[in-house]
Design a protein around this motif. Structure first.
Motif, PDB file in Angstrom:
ATOM      1  N   PRO A   1       0.827  -1.219   0.000  1.00 42.75           N
ATOM      2  CA  PRO A   1       0.000   0.000   0.000  1.00 42.75           C
ATOM      3  C   PRO A   1       0.856   1.262   0.000  1.00 42.75           C
ATOM      4  O   PRO A   1       1.980   1.274   0.514  1.00 42.75           O
ATOM      5  N   MET A   2       0.325   2.327  -0.572  1.00 43.07           N
ATOM      6  CA  MET A   2       0.996   3.618  -0.539  1.00 43.07           C
ATOM      7  C   MET A   2       0.741   4.274   0.824  1.00 43.07           C
ATOM      8  O   MET A   2      -0.392   4.232   1.319  1.00 43.07           O
ATOM      9  N   PRO A   3       1.738   4.886   1.444  1.00 38.38           N
ATOM     10  CA  PRO A   3       1.511   5.588   2.708  1.00 38.38           C
ATOM     11  C   PRO A   3       0.420   6.650   2.565  1.00 38.38           C
ATOM     12  O   PRO A   3       0.331   7.320   1.526  1.00 38.38           O
ATOM     13  N   GLU A   4      -0.389   6.805   3.599  1.00 40.47           N
ATOM     14  CA  GLU A   4      -1.527   7.718   3.527  1.00 40.47           C
ATOM     15  C   GLU A   4      -1.107   9.156   3.210  1.00 40.47           C
ATOM     16  O   GLU A   4      -1.793   9.867   2.482  1.00 40.47           O
ATOM     17  N   ALA A   5       0.022   9.584   3.752  1.00 39.46           N
ATOM     18  CA  ALA A   5       0.481  10.949   3.473  1.00 39.46           C
ATOM     19  C   ALA A   5       0.736  11.149   1.987  1.00 39.46           C
ATOM     20  O   ALA A   5       0.457  12.230   1.437  1.00 39.46           O
ATOM     21  N   GLU A   6       1.242  10.107   1.319  1.00 39.52           N
ATOM     22  CA  GLU A   6       1.483  10.201  -0.121  1.00 39.52           C
ATOM     23  C   GLU A   6       0.172  10.157  -0.891  1.00 39.52           C
ATOM     24  O   GLU A   6       0.001  10.860  -1.894  1.00 39.52           O
TER      25      GLU A   6
ATOM     26  N   ARG B   1      -4.246   3.305  -1.841  1.00 42.50           N
ATOM     27  CA  ARG B   1      -4.325   3.043  -0.400  1.00 42.50           C
ATOM     28  C   ARG B   1      -4.278   1.531  -0.119  1.00 42.50           C
ATOM     29  O   ARG B   1      -3.648   1.092   0.840  1.00 42.50           O
ATOM     30  N   ARG B   2      -4.929   0.747  -0.974  1.00 43.23           N
ATOM     31  CA  ARG B   2      -4.987  -0.706  -0.754  1.00 43.23           C
ATOM     32  C   ARG B   2      -3.802  -1.455  -1.362  1.00 43.23           C
ATOM     33  O   ARG B   2      -3.322  -2.432  -0.786  1.00 43.23           O
ATOM     34  N   HIS B   3      -3.365  -0.998  -2.543  1.00 46.26           N
ATOM     35  CA  HIS B   3      -2.413  -1.814  -3.311  1.00 46.26           C
ATOM     36  C   HIS B   3      -1.142  -1.068  -3.713  1.00 46.26           C
ATOM     37  O   HIS B   3      -0.256  -1.681  -4.315  1.00 46.26           O
ATOM     38  N   GLY B   4      -1.060   0.218  -3.435  1.00 48.03           N
ATOM     39  CA  GLY B   4       0.072   0.994  -3.903  1.00 48.03           C
ATOM     40  C   GLY B   4      -0.081   1.408  -5.357  1.00 48.03           C
ATOM     41  O   GLY B   4      -1.079   1.094  -6.013  1.00 48.03           O
TER      42      GLY B   4
ATOM     43  N   CYS C   1       1.557   3.518 -11.973  1.00 53.05           N
ATOM     44  CA  CYS C   1       2.866   4.027 -11.566  1.00 53.05           C
ATOM     45  C   CYS C   1       2.727   5.061 -10.457  1.00 53.05           C
ATOM     46  O   CYS C   1       1.686   5.711 -10.299  1.00 53.05           O
ATOM     47  N   ASP C   2       3.802   5.204  -9.699  1.00 50.43           N
ATOM     48  CA  ASP C   2       3.893   6.234  -8.670  1.00 50.43           C
ATOM     49  C   ASP C   2       4.072   7.581  -9.374  1.00 50.43           C
ATOM     50  O   ASP C   2       5.040   7.761 -10.123  1.00 50.43           O
TER      51      ASP C   2
END
Length: 230
Positions: A21-26, A43-46, A59-60
């Motif tokens: 998961p991606m950090p909530e702040a991001e 939030r669930r999988h990044g 992608c990020d």
């Protein structure tokens, strides 16, 4: 819930349960530039997810923004801070949202940025998933009925995170033997194309009436600096 719009696409992600998961702040960093459903996917999988052997990759946005920034530096009309690159195809078409009904795609095969104005009242998550699905279908179709993604996978194997297929040399417009397809990291491919020159900025016409309004010319302007010595 708008997360459900992404379910058919996420079904093609191998080992989805193991995704980070991606950090909530991001997740919250992009505010209203990103719709609720896409935020929930992160939030669930990044953000780093490979769909269908790399036919599409989520992608990020942060490192992708950094990679794309030299094309947009100092451009008063197009701010990289308003662009959120969220996915790209196996042959390097980057899908971009800015939170409005307008979408952009950046085709690395031709160094071409296209603006696609909103044409309906569908929620943004549905527009984003539709753009992903259309991009996946497009890779399977051509006038020669060739699935270019499948052909490249047979030759080079599935794409790994951050990789794309591309022509060498770039800007392949024919199928002659002087052009060879290869595997690149998307960051290296972007840097290579930035060294060659600017993007061409185009509009996607909604219909024949709009095309007639612009005289059938989709070109708007160039985006980005000329290469050193160019």
């Amino acid at each position: 819930m708008s997360y459900c719009d992404y379910a058919p696409i996420l079904q093609e992600v191998a080992d989805l349960a193991a995704a980070q998961p991606m950090p909530e702040a991001e997740v919250q960093r992009y505010g209203d530039l990103v719709p609720d459903g896409l935020r929930e996917v992160w939030r669930r999988h990044g953000a780093d997810l490979i769909v269908g052997e790399g036919r599409i990759q989520f992608c990020d946005p942060s490192p992708m923004r950094v990679a794309l920034a030299p094309w947009f530096e100092g451009d008063a009309g197009l701010s990289i801070e308003r662009f959120v690159p969220f996915a790209y195809t196996s042959h390097g078409t980057i899908l971009i949202t800015d939170g409005s009904s307008t979408l952009h795609d950046l085709d690395l095969a031709f160094s071409k940025l296209t603006v696609i104005r909103g044409q309906d009242s569908r929620p943004l998550d549905q527009r984003l998933t539709f753009s992903i699905e259309v991009s996946m279908r497009y890779l399977k179709q051509s006038k020669h009925d060739v699935d270019h993604h499948a052909k490249a996978v047979r030759a080079f194997g599935p794409l790994h995170l951050g990789e794309v297929f591309g022509w060498e040399p770039p800007f392949q417009v024919t199928l002659d033997a002087s052009h060879q397809i290869g595997k690149f990291t998307i960051a290296d491919r972007i840097a290579q194309l930035q060294a060659i020159g600017p993007l061409e900025y185009h509009r996607a016409f909604r219909d024949e009436i709009e095309a007639a309004q612009y005289g059938g010319d989709s070109f708007i302007r160039c985006v980005g600096p000329e290469p050193l010595g160019g």
